[in-house]
Write a protein that holds these residues in place. Sequence first.
Motif, PDB file in Angstrom:
ATOM      1  N   TYR A 135      -2.660  -0.191  -8.618  1.00 11.82           N
ATOM      2  CA  TYR A 135      -1.274  -0.797  -8.471  1.00 11.82           C
ATOM      3  C   TYR A 135      -0.522  -0.280  -7.299  1.00 11.82           C
ATOM      4  CZ  TYR A 135      -1.485  -3.083 -13.202  1.00 11.82           C
ATOM      5  OH  TYR A 135      -1.642  -3.841 -14.317  1.00 11.82           O
ATOM      6  N   ASP A 184       0.428  -6.836  -2.131  1.00 11.09           N
ATOM      7  CA  ASP A 184      -0.357  -7.020  -3.031  1.00 11.09           C
ATOM      8  C   ASP A 184      -1.920  -6.341  -3.122  1.00 11.09           C
ATOM      9  OD1 ASP A 184      -1.863  -8.376  -1.415  1.00 11.09           O
ATOM     10  OD2 ASP A 184      -1.924 -10.329  -2.741  1.00 11.09           O
ATOM     11  N   GLY A 185      -1.992  -5.566  -2.376  1.00 14.09           N
ATOM     12  CA  GLY A 185      -3.188  -4.809  -2.231  1.00 14.09           C
ATOM     13  C   GLY A 185      -4.541  -5.647  -1.659  1.00 14.09           C
ATOM     14  N   GLY A 219       2.582  -8.359  -5.758  1.00 14.41           N
ATOM     15  CA  GLY A 219       1.421  -8.390  -6.412  1.00 14.41           C
ATOM     16  C   GLY A 219       1.912  -7.400  -7.872  1.00 14.41           C
ATOM     17  N   ARG A 220       0.703  -6.465  -7.887  1.00 13.04           N
ATOM     18  CA  ARG A 220       0.877  -5.677  -9.080  1.00 13.04           C
ATOM     19  C   ARG A 220       1.542  -4.256  -8.497  1.00 13.04           C
ATOM     20  NH1 ARG A 220      -0.480  -7.022 -14.597  1.00 13.04           N
ATOM     21  NH2 ARG A 220      -1.379  -8.918 -14.597  1.00 13.04           N
ATOM     22  N   SER A 279       3.716 -13.282  -5.985  1.00 16.97           N
ATOM     23  CA  SER A 279       2.576 -13.673  -5.274  1.00 16.97           C
ATOM     24  C   SER A 279       2.042 -14.949  -5.970  1.00 16.97           C
ATOM     25  CB  SER A 279       1.429 -12.764  -5.422  1.00 16.97           C
ATOM     26  OG  SER A 279       1.340 -12.279  -6.788  1.00 16.97           O
ATOM     27  N   ALA A 288      -4.812  -8.632  -3.393  1.00 20.01           N
ATOM     28  CA  ALA A 288      -5.322  -9.442  -4.576  1.00 20.01           C
ATOM     29  C   ALA A 288      -5.208 -10.858  -4.437  1.00 20.01           C
ATOM     30  CB  ALA A 288      -4.224  -8.992  -5.864  1.00 20.01           C
ATOM     31  N   ILE A 294      -8.259  -6.383  -7.638  1.00 24.13           N
ATOM     32  CA  ILE A 294      -7.468  -5.915  -6.526  1.00 24.13           C
ATOM     33  C   ILE A 294      -8.234  -5.015  -5.531  1.00 24.13           C
ATOM     34  CG2 ILE A 294      -5.300  -4.326  -5.786  1.00 24.13           C
ATOM     35  CD1 ILE A 294      -4.089  -4.725  -8.536  1.00 24.13           C
TER      36      ILE A 294
END
Length: 259
Positions: free
Chosen positions: A223, A252-253, A185-186, A142, A255, A218
Amino acid sequence: MDLGLSGKRALVLSSSRGLGLASAKALAAEGAEVFMTARSGDKLDAAVAEIVAAGGRAHAFAANLTKDADRIFAEAERTMGGVDILIANTGGPPARMAAEVPDEDWMPQFEAMVLPVFRLARLCLPGMRARGFGRIVTIASSGVIQPIPNLAMSNALRASILGYSKTLAAEVAKDGITVNLVLPGRIRTDRTAELDAANAKRLGKSAEEIEAAAVSAIPAGRYGKVEEFGDVVAFLASERASYITGSKIAVDGGAVRSV
């Protein structure tokens, strides 16, 4: 939904763990044959055994991606009879602030992270063109959209893959080949844990504090799971995604805040 992956042959780079392994598992679960590579033979063999035990078809080939890209491709072709899908996954560089990266550190990371993606894409293209079907999916970050603090080398070098992929996508779309990037992302992996630990050391905080701060930014409030990421890769590699090319898909949810 039948993704149309049964009988397809996928070369999955750096796939003994993390996002590469999750991608290989997702592809195999949909019926694709997967050829998996990594430097660690033991971890790779264990990953292949797990997929085979679940009823999938998988092969292991331990090699150094930086030095052995040609050998990896040749062995994948010999073993599977061709490569329909390339999942280009490469390791990440050390966490660094932009002003702290010495000149001599750039080229080795380019040769490890970027050049193998370009080389293997080039090697796979003739066969994909001949068959009228091909999928090149690169696992990036990301950070190519919203640069990540303390990851200057990753932000810069992965952005070069973005430019290359967008250019290539336009060149090969008429041949039935798509070229896309998936931007994690995370996602909870060993790599994420390593980066959290590096940031904790730099900021004088605990890894738990770093994770809590990350989660608070987020929108999904957590995560991601590797399985969630692998499913997106499998879809982009499928027949059902034939009209998606030159795209970057963030997992990335929520983010990344740009539109």
